[in-house]
Enzyme design. Sequence first.
Site, mmCIF file in Angstrom:
data_model
loop_
_atom_site.group_PDB
_atom_site.id
_atom_site.type_symbol
_atom_site.label_atom_id
_atom_site.label_comp_id
_atom_site.label_asym_id
_atom_site.label_seq_id
_atom_site.Cartn_x
_atom_site.Cartn_y
_atom_site.Cartn_z
ATOM 1 N N CYS A 1 0.814 -1.230 0.000
ATOM 2 C CA CYS A 1 0.000 0.000 0.000
ATOM 3 C C CYS A 1 0.843 1.275 0.000
ATOM 4 O O CYS A 1 0.304 2.371 -0.172
ATOM 5 C CB CYS A 1 -0.953 -0.009 1.179
ATOM 6 S SG CYS A 1 -1.985 -1.479 1.224
ATOM 7 N N HIS B 1 -2.777 7.008 3.233
ATOM 8 C CA HIS B 1 -3.278 5.739 2.700
ATOM 9 C C HIS B 1 -4.657 5.489 3.304
ATOM 10 O O HIS B 1 -4.871 5.670 4.497
ATOM 11 C CB HIS B 1 -2.305 4.616 3.055
ATOM 12 C CG HIS B 1 -2.847 3.262 2.746
ATOM 13 N ND1 HIS B 1 -3.485 2.980 1.560
ATOM 14 C CD2 HIS B 1 -2.882 2.112 3.472
ATOM 15 C CE1 HIS B 1 -3.873 1.714 1.565
ATOM 16 N NE2 HIS B 1 -3.523 1.178 2.714
ATOM 17 N N ASN C 1 -10.181 0.094 1.107
ATOM 18 C CA ASN C 1 -8.721 0.155 0.977
ATOM 19 C C ASN C 1 -8.340 -0.397 -0.405
ATOM 20 O O ASN C 1 -8.509 -1.586 -0.664
ATOM 21 C CB ASN C 1 -8.099 -0.680 2.101
ATOM 22 C CG ASN C 1 -6.589 -0.735 2.034
ATOM 23 O OD1 ASN C 1 -5.979 -0.357 1.040
ATOM 24 N ND2 ASN C 1 -5.975 -1.233 3.095
HETATM 25 N N1 COA Z 1 -17.946 -7.544 11.576
HETATM 26 C C1 COA Z 1 -18.229 -7.756 12.851
HETATM 27 N N2 COA Z 1 -17.317 -8.113 13.762
HETATM 28 C C2 COA Z 1 -16.052 -8.260 13.335
HETATM 29 C C3 COA Z 1 -15.689 -8.060 12.002
HETATM 30 C C4 COA Z 1 -16.699 -7.688 11.105
HETATM 31 N N3 COA Z 1 -16.452 -7.464 9.804
HETATM 32 N N4 COA Z 1 -14.368 -8.268 11.881
HETATM 33 C C5 COA Z 1 -13.907 -8.581 13.099
HETATM 34 N N5 COA Z 1 -14.924 -8.591 13.983
HETATM 35 C C6 COA Z 1 -14.890 -8.883 15.395
HETATM 36 C C7 COA Z 1 -13.664 -9.640 15.791
HETATM 37 O O1 COA Z 1 -13.848 -11.017 15.541
HETATM 38 C C8 COA Z 1 -13.576 -9.319 17.283
HETATM 39 O O2 COA Z 1 -14.415 -10.189 17.964
HETATM 40 P P1 COA Z 1 -13.915 -10.868 19.356
HETATM 41 O O3 COA Z 1 -13.615 -9.714 20.255
HETATM 42 O O4 COA Z 1 -15.086 -11.680 19.728
HETATM 43 O O5 COA Z 1 -12.700 -11.637 18.971
HETATM 44 C C9 COA Z 1 -14.173 -7.932 17.375
HETATM 45 O O6 COA Z 1 -14.850 -7.696 16.145
HETATM 46 C C10 COA Z 1 -13.182 -6.819 17.594
HETATM 47 O O7 COA Z 1 -12.062 -7.065 16.788
HETATM 48 P P2 COA Z 1 -10.833 -6.092 16.804
HETATM 49 O O8 COA Z 1 -9.758 -6.727 16.003
HETATM 50 O O9 COA Z 1 -10.516 -5.642 18.192
HETATM 51 O O10 COA Z 1 -11.440 -4.836 16.054
HETATM 52 P P3 COA Z 1 -10.698 -3.533 15.704
HETATM 53 O O11 COA Z 1 -11.327 -2.421 16.408
HETATM 54 O O12 COA Z 1 -9.216 -3.678 15.847
HETATM 55 O O13 COA Z 1 -11.014 -3.384 14.155
HETATM 56 C C11 COA Z 1 -9.951 -3.757 12.051
HETATM 57 C C12 COA Z 1 -10.628 -4.397 13.276
HETATM 58 C C13 COA Z 1 -9.487 -4.882 11.137
HETATM 59 C C14 COA Z 1 -10.983 -2.893 11.349
HETATM 60 C C15 COA Z 1 -8.764 -2.905 12.512
HETATM 61 O O14 COA Z 1 -7.956 -3.634 13.378
HETATM 62 C C16 COA Z 1 -7.928 -2.414 11.372
HETATM 63 O O15 COA Z 1 -8.367 -1.668 10.540
HETATM 64 N N6 COA Z 1 -6.638 -2.810 11.340
HETATM 65 C C17 COA Z 1 -5.758 -2.391 10.299
HETATM 66 C C18 COA Z 1 -6.052 -3.159 9.042
HETATM 67 C C19 COA Z 1 -5.416 -2.542 7.853
HETATM 68 O O16 COA Z 1 -5.285 -1.345 7.761
HETATM 69 N N7 COA Z 1 -5.030 -3.385 6.893
HETATM 70 C C20 COA Z 1 -4.461 -2.948 5.668
HETATM 71 C C21 COA Z 1 -3.116 -2.377 5.849
HETATM 72 S S1 COA Z 1 -2.503 -1.703 4.376
#
Ligand code: COA
Length: 323
Positions: free
Chosen positions: A108, A232, A262
């Site tokens: 990215c 990004h 993204n």
């Molecule tokens: N819908 C509902 N629940 C979801 C879900 C979805 N699409 N995806 C994950 N969950 C759940 C998880 O399973 C977790 O459940 P649990 O607590 O029972 O295990 C809960 O939501 C919270 O997960 P968590 O990982 O703490 O959420 P978060 O606030 O960190 O958000 C992301 C998750 C992926 C959105 C976030 O971590 C993120 O954006 N990370 C960076 C990813 C990124 O930028 N990637 C590309 C890089 S170039």
Amino acid sequence: MGMRILGWGTALPDKVVTNEDLERTLDTSDEWIVDRSGIRERRIGESTAALAAAAGRKALERAGVEASSIDLLILATTTPDQTVPATSAAVHRALGLAGGGFDLNAACSGFVYGLVAAHGLLATGTRRVLLVGAETLSRITDWSDRNTAVLFGDGGGALVLEHVPGEGQLLAFDLGLDGEAREILMADVGGTIQMDGREVFKRAVRVVVESAKRTLDRAKVRADEIKLLVPHQANIRIIQAACDRLGIDRERAAIVLDRTGNTSSASIPLAFADAIDSGRLEDGDLVLMTGFGAGMTWGSALLRWQDPGTGTLPGREDGSHDD
Ligand code: COA
């Protein structure tokens, strides 16, 4: 020697996939996706070459230059259409470009890496570069995995860049890579994206802030002098956290992720073009691009905006360009 921007263009597939569409096949909700990422819908379809060519064609038209005047095509992509040849070969053919071309994969951060590479080549004799970031992440997304399927989309964005005597528009940059972190976000050949979202989030905020600060320091520019931040487009919360830590008003960030998700290498040019087309920039404004991605890579670039159609461009007192 430096570079300046002559034109810009973007392309998105026609097919819109909303959060409500994803609710039908995944254990997720529009509320969760918007709250945790800021994404409302994404576009899906076409090939990386088709999106790259469509964005590149618009950028050439906007620049008012012939395809045959391009010396080099740089295609930043992490989703090439095939392993060999490079996807840039299909884009080169579709646009009728002259000169060389290659693909660049820095995930990215690819567009910022491409911008810096183009700058170096323009400073050492290349006259004109078409820089494109294009992706079809939908092809490497596991549509049954709610952890990743809600985040990604397809698209393309392009800039036509030309060499100029003098400093030009790129004032400073910073590139980095931490290969220790390569397993937190990866896709095997033929496989789908695997991601430790929390770990990516934590590291992303840190590397973006540090890289942006190094870039500002190199140019002796203060954060409050930045008119437009082009981050990004991965997650609105990452962008807001980075703005707060850098001391840049959140309103100064260019945002398209609500509409695109993204799109990896395409996300920075999509957000940049959207800000330009929305009239958010005036000649002389400082623009800070900053990205992060798998690797883990990061890259920042500080630019001074100059509308190619008006005013005096850096290095050319009459604002003219060769053609
Ligand atoms: N819908 C509902 N629940 C979801 C879900 C979805 N699409 N995806 C994950 N969950 C759940 C998880 O399973 C977790 O459940 P649990 O607590 O029972 O295990 C809960 O939501 C919270 O997960 P968590 O990982 O703490 O959420 P978060 O606030 O960190 O958000 C992301 C998750 C992926 C959105 C976030 O971590 C993120 O954006 N990370 C960076 C990813 C990124 O930028 N990637 C590309 C890089 S170039």
